[in-house]
Design an enzyme around this catalytic site. Structure first.
Site, short mmCIF file in Angstrom:
data_model
loop_
_atom_site.label_atom_id
_atom_site.label_comp_id
_atom_site.label_asym_id
_atom_site.label_seq_id
_atom_site.Cartn_x
_atom_site.Cartn_y
_atom_site.Cartn_z
N LEU A 1 31.10 54.43 41.70
CA LEU A 1 30.86 53.70 40.46
C LEU A 1 30.02 52.45 40.75
O LEU A 1 29.72 51.69 39.85
CB LEU A 1 32.18 53.27 39.82
N GLY B 1 28.70 50.07 50.23
CA GLY B 1 27.44 49.46 49.81
C GLY B 1 26.39 49.57 50.90
O GLY B 1 26.23 50.62 51.54
N THR C 1 32.66 52.45 46.89
CA THR C 1 32.23 53.84 46.81
C THR C 1 33.36 54.63 47.43
O THR C 1 34.32 54.06 47.93
CB THR C 1 30.90 53.97 47.59
#
Length: 565
Positions: A393, A467, A374
């Site tokens: 993404l 994450g 990220t």
């Protein structure tokens, strides 16, 4: 004869370009300035953002321009084919929370990643065309623009120029592109700019003509230049070639959701966070609430006692995440109960400072109803606006699918749903029915853009990729600054740790203090050494009677860059 608007565009483009050289630049980790600052994952993106501030733009302008530049210069996570969240505060005390998280396509269904025997096929949720949700970033940028000052055409032009004329890549970027070269071929149906036969090396120039054309359509036709017309047609054609689900109707119907920001008090500070479908705002409120009355500062930074307490708090918060959290437009989530002081006291009632908890017995609480690639950017401007944006993404380079003839990567956010109860996603996170796949539903996220107010004014603007590690990173940096009184660079650069309930292990970076690591092992914790945890971007604003001091710090774990003026 050129119009005034055209002349203004040309002037700002030329003067903005003069403030950075895409073929020769260096990385700065810290900036101390008086007016405004941008911290992001790439030097050119940060420089674009500050150039916009210098031209009279505000933090929202700079955030838009920086995100668009990141879509060009940091393709692993910067994007127009993904989604994200924005948290902001304005000088008139408005709290802004924009949700432009991706959505499941209308044709998606709960069991779409299960084979005939009911086994989860995570390869399909993580790679290729079927892994992509409907992108939200472009819609989010136009929703952000409602708070900006400058024309959108001016804000997108630096990204167009960087894509069309190219920029020099660093060694880290060259290695990353080379590592994923096989996937760019395997999961894309047409040749693309990321593939270089013979391999990339530091100092090469990456030119993305197709992406430049896509950005020009957005410049010329606005949001419809992405969600309708030629670009939409190219996305759907790519879907059809690879068996994906996104349709023209999915694209046309996508809208940003304006949410009510999560606001909580921590001692003398106010914390502004992102609500669901970001889990980050709730987790931060839970974790800070569980630690608030425990005088953690007395133990000292990175002491075994402080780390053990924080780990046990993380365990409880992440157990609740797995059980309860999902898209509130689809499921009922007891947010008020989960964040209430009474509930948080109950969660810590069985805490034991002398031994580890157990994730088989320490599960979620009784709250009856009442992602690592990220990227993050933090911005503060001379007017007093603070903007914290996390966008993604999901995995590195998303689904590794480049839209043919459009030049941008699509996300693999469908993996952030719970594709089957008990089956972890790529970050090891589990989920329940609350985060099951449904048409047009947003998948649960760990992104945690955060702003801290002191005496009602912005004090910290922070966030990170990583994450499921994102909320614990923000939690640690908050305590590093608010409790342990570390300098901003130490708060960001010092080694981190992470626990997420399951798997029941404490992850630590390789340079985490050996003494604390061994003492935790002796208590019974399983310690796993891993690589870097996140790439944090932080701004700290302090005030006195004479002046405002802005400290901008970029993480030392990557090519991240702090820029200001």
């Amino acid at each position: 004869m050129r119009s005034f608007a055209a002349m203004l565009l040309l002037f700002i483009t030329l003067t903005t370009e003069a403030q950075y050289n895409p073929y020769q630049y260096s990385i700065t980790k810290k900036a101390e300035v008086a007016n405004g600052a941008v911290v992001s994952a790439h030097p050119l993106a940060s420089k674009v953002g500050v150039a916009i501030l210098k031209k009279g733009g505000n933090a929202f302008d700079a955030a838009i321009a920086t995100q668009l530049a990141l879509a060009v210069v940091y393709p692993g996570a910067g994007n127009i084919g993904g989604g994200g969240f924005l948290v902001a505060t304005t000088p008139n005390n408005e709290y802004v929370a924009l949700d432009y998280r991706e959505k499941a396509p209308a044709a998606a269904n709960r069991d779409m990643y299960l084979d005939k025997d009911g086994n989860a096929q995570t390869n399909l949720s993580q790679n290729g065309h079927l892994a992509s949700g409907v992108p939200g970033t472009v819609a989010g940028l136009f929703s952000t623009h409602k708070y900006a000052k400058l024309p959108f055409k001016l804000l997108i032009q630096p990204a167009i120029d960087l894509a069309e004329k190219g920029f020099v890549i660093t060694e880290a970027e060259a290695n990353s592109l080379n590592n994923y070269a096989g996937d760019f071929i395997r999961y894309s149906s047409k040749p693309n700019a990321f593939i270089k036969y013979g391999g990339w090396k530091a100092g090469d120039t990456l030119i993305q003509k197709e992406l430049a054309n896509t950005l020009k359509r957005i410049r010329d036709f606005g949001q419809k230049g992405f969600y309708e017309g030629e670009t939409a047609r190219l996305i759907v054609s790519e879907m059809k070639r690879g068996g994906g689900f996104i349709t023209l109707a999915d694209l046309k119907n996508y809208q940003t959701a304006k949410r009510e920001a999560m606001v909580s008090k921590y001692k003398d500070y106010t914390i502004i966070g992102m609500p669901l479908v970001s889990s980050g705002g709730i987790l931060i409120q839970q974790m800070m609430g569980m630690v608030e009355n425990r005088n953690i500062a007395q133990y000292g930074f990175h002491s075994p006692q402080a780390v053990q307490l924080m780990v046990e708090i993380e365990r409880r918060a992440y157990a609740d995440r797995a059980e309860f959290l999902g898209d509130r437009d689809f499921v009922k989530v007891p947010v008020k109960k989960l964040t209430s002081p009474e509930y948080l006291r109950e969660r810590m009632a069985d805490y034991n400072a002398t031994k580890p908890g157990n994730s088989k017995t320490t599960t979620h609480g009784n709250a009856n109803p009442e992602s690592e690639e990220t990227t993050h950017l933090s911005v503060y401007d001379q007017f007093g606006n603070a903007v914290s944006v996390t966008t993604t993404l999901n995995g590195g380079y998303g689904s590794r699918t480049v839209v043919g003839d459009a030049g941008f990567l699509l996300n693999n956010e469908m993996d952030d749903f719970s594709i089957k109860p008990g089956v972890p996603n790529m970050y090891g996170a589990l989920g329940t029915e609350a985060n099951a796949i449904a048409p047009n539903k947003r998948m649960l996220s760990s992104m945690t853009p955060t702003i801290v107010l002191k005496e009602g004014k912005p004090y910290l603007v922070i966030g990170s990729p990583g994450g499921t590690t994102i909320p614990t990173q923000v939690y640690q940096v908050l305590l590093n600054t608010l409790e342990f009184n570390l300098s901003l660079e130490d708060a960001v650069w010092k080694p981190r740790f992470h626990h997420q309930w399951l798997p029941d292990v404490v992850y630590v970076e390789k340079n985490f203090p050996a003494d604390t690591r061994e003492k935790l092992k002796a208590m019974g914790y399983e310690i796993v050494v891993r690589g870097n945890i996140g790439r944090f971007e932080a701004i700290k604003i302090t005030r006195n009677a004479a002046a405002v001091k802005i400290e901008a710090v970029a993480d030392n774990r990557g090519d991240d860059h702090a820029e200001g003026y």
